[in-house]
Design a protein around this motif. Structure first.
Motif, mmCIF file in Angstrom:
data_model
loop_
_atom_site.group_PDB
_atom_site.id
_atom_site.type_symbol
_atom_site.label_atom_id
_atom_site.label_comp_id
_atom_site.label_asym_id
_atom_site.label_seq_id
_atom_site.Cartn_x
_atom_site.Cartn_y
_atom_site.Cartn_z
ATOM 1 N N LEU A 116 0.813 -1.210 0.000
ATOM 2 C CA LEU A 116 0.000 0.000 0.000
ATOM 3 C C LEU A 116 0.847 1.261 0.000
ATOM 4 C CD1 LEU A 116 -2.890 -0.972 2.457
ATOM 5 C CD2 LEU A 116 -2.998 -0.756 -0.034
ATOM 6 N N ARG A 117 1.995 1.199 0.637
ATOM 7 C CA ARG A 117 2.874 2.371 0.646
ATOM 8 C C ARG A 117 3.285 2.772 -0.764
ATOM 9 N NH1 ARG A 117 5.261 0.299 5.485
ATOM 10 N NH2 ARG A 117 6.820 -0.848 4.259
ATOM 11 N N ARG A 118 3.331 1.814 -1.673
ATOM 12 C CA ARG A 118 3.767 2.106 -3.032
ATOM 13 C C ARG A 118 2.621 2.586 -3.905
ATOM 14 N NH1 ARG A 118 5.861 -3.190 -2.510
ATOM 15 N NH2 ARG A 118 4.653 -3.883 -4.313
ATOM 16 N N ILE A 122 -0.438 9.381 -1.023
ATOM 17 C CA ILE A 122 0.707 10.074 -0.451
ATOM 18 C C ILE A 122 1.960 9.710 -1.223
ATOM 19 C CG2 ILE A 122 2.179 10.258 1.584
ATOM 20 C CD1 ILE A 122 -0.304 9.869 3.291
ATOM 21 N N TYR A 123 2.090 8.442 -1.549
ATOM 22 C CA TYR A 123 3.257 7.993 -2.303
ATOM 23 C C TYR A 123 3.271 8.615 -3.695
ATOM 24 C CZ TYR A 123 6.550 4.856 -4.582
ATOM 25 O OH TYR A 123 7.610 4.350 -5.277
ATOM 26 N N ASP A 162 7.270 0.095 -10.296
ATOM 27 C CA ASP A 162 8.370 0.508 -9.430
ATOM 28 C C ASP A 162 9.698 -0.100 -9.876
ATOM 29 O OD1 ASP A 162 6.646 2.018 -7.942
ATOM 30 O OD2 ASP A 162 6.393 0.548 -6.349
ATOM 31 N N ILE A 163 9.664 -1.356 -10.289
ATOM 32 C CA ILE A 163 10.892 -2.005 -10.771
ATOM 33 C C ILE A 163 11.378 -1.321 -12.038
ATOM 34 C CG2 ILE A 163 11.822 -4.130 -11.773
ATOM 35 C CD1 ILE A 163 10.011 -5.678 -9.825
ATOM 36 N N CYS A 184 11.425 -2.310 -4.092
ATOM 37 C CA CYS A 184 10.172 -2.460 -4.826
ATOM 38 C C CYS A 184 9.193 -3.458 -4.213
ATOM 39 C CB CYS A 184 10.467 -2.846 -6.276
ATOM 40 S SG CYS A 184 11.518 -1.658 -7.130
ATOM 41 N N LEU A 185 9.676 -4.367 -3.394
ATOM 42 C CA LEU A 185 8.786 -5.290 -2.687
ATOM 43 C C LEU A 185 8.696 -4.949 -1.209
ATOM 44 C CD1 LEU A 185 9.757 -8.776 -4.219
ATOM 45 C CD2 LEU A 185 7.878 -7.266 -4.868
#
Length: 232
Positions: A116-118, A122-123, A162-163, A184-185
Motif C-alpha cells: 500500500l505504501r507504493r 501520499i506515495y 516501481d521495478i 520495490c517489494l
C-alpha cells in the motif's frame, strides 16, 4: 482507512485475519469463493486484495486473470508454503507479491502495508518530485504512474512500475536483486525467491524488444539486472 478484500474459503481463518487486520486499522470485506471475489473486486472500491489460490467456483489464478483484464489493483496471493509453482504462476499472471500459508498475521500485515505504501496517494504525491524518463521509445511518468511504449499505454502492476522506474532511472548500471527486492517489494530477498525474476519477465513481455530485437532489460546472471541505456 484502506479497504481490503480477503478472499479465502477457510471461514475460520478469514474471521481470525479479519479481526486482526481490523484492529490494525483496515476495513475488511470477505469473499469465500472465486466468483464472489471477482465480482466484488471489479464492482466495488478496494485498495488491495488478499487472494487465496485454492478457492471454489473460480480458483485464485482464474480470479487473478479476470481482474487483470480490467484492473491493476494490488493483489497479494496466499499460496501453500513451499509451493514454488503456485508462486511463479501467480506472479506470471500479475500478482504483486505472495505469502505462504499458514501465515503469521503480523507478517501478512507488514506485506500489505508495504504494498500500500507504493500505491497510496501520499506515495504518488511524493513521486511528483521525480523526473520523467524517456529512453528510446519508452516513456515513464512517475507523477501519473504512466508508461508509454511507442506512445501506447503499457499496463503495469504497481510492483512492475516501481521495478521499471528504478531500472530506467539507473539505465546502463547494474541494479542487484537485493536492492530491487528491498526497494520495490519492501522486503529482503528470501533464499530461492524468484519474485523479482518473474516481475522482470513480465516487464520484458509487456515492453517487447527494442528496434534491434534486443532485450531492454539485460540479466547479469546471479547478480541482478540492467536497463539498456540508449539515446532518446
Amino acid at each position: 482507512m484502506a479497504r481490503l478484500l480477503l478472499a479465502d474459503d477457510d471461514i475460520e481463518l478469514c474471521q481470525l485475519l479479519s479481526e486482526y487486520l481490523g484492529n490494525e486499522g483496515f476495513g475488511i470485506e470477505l469473499a469465500h469463493d472465486g466468483a464472489s471475489a471477482a465480482k466484488l473486486i471489479l464492482n466495488q472500491e478496494f485498495d488491495l486484495m488478499v487472494l487465496d489460490v485454492m478457492l471454489p467456483n473460480l480458483n485464485g489464478f482464474e480470479v487473478l486473470k479476470e481482474v487483470r483484464k480490467e484492473s491493476q489493483i494490488p493483489i497479494l496471493m496466499l499460496t501453500a508454503r513451499g509451493d514454488e509453482i503456485d508462486r511463479i504462476v501467480g506472479l506470471e499472471l500479475g500478482a504483486d507479491d505472495y505469502i505462504g500459508k499458514p501465515c503469521n498475521p503480523r507478517e501478512l500485515t507488514a506485506r500489505i502495508r508495504s504494498i500500500l505504501r507504493r500505491t497510496e496517494n501520499i506515495y504518488q504525491a511524493k513521486n511528483k518530485k521525480l523526473e520523467s524518463i524517456h529512453i528510446a521509445d519508452v516513456y515513464i511518468n512517475p507523477a501519473a504512474r504512466e508508461v508509454l511504449q511507442d506512445n501506447a499505454t503499457v499496463k503495469l502492476t504497481a510492483t512492475e512500475f516501481d521495478i521499471l522506474y528504478l531500472l530506467m532511472s539507473q539505465a546502463g548500471q547494474l541494479v542487484d536483486r537485493d536492492q530491487l527486492s528491498e526497494s520495490c517489494l519492501g522486503r529482503k530477498l528470501e533464499p530461492y525467491d524468484r519474485s523479482i525474476d518473474m516481475h522482470i519477465s513480465n516487464l520484458r513481455r509487456k515492453l517487447g524488444t527494442d528496434d534491434k530485437g534486443d532485450e531492454r532489460i539485460k540479466t547479469v546472471r546471479g547478480v541482478g539486472y540492467q536497463y539498456v541505456a540508449l539515446d532518446s
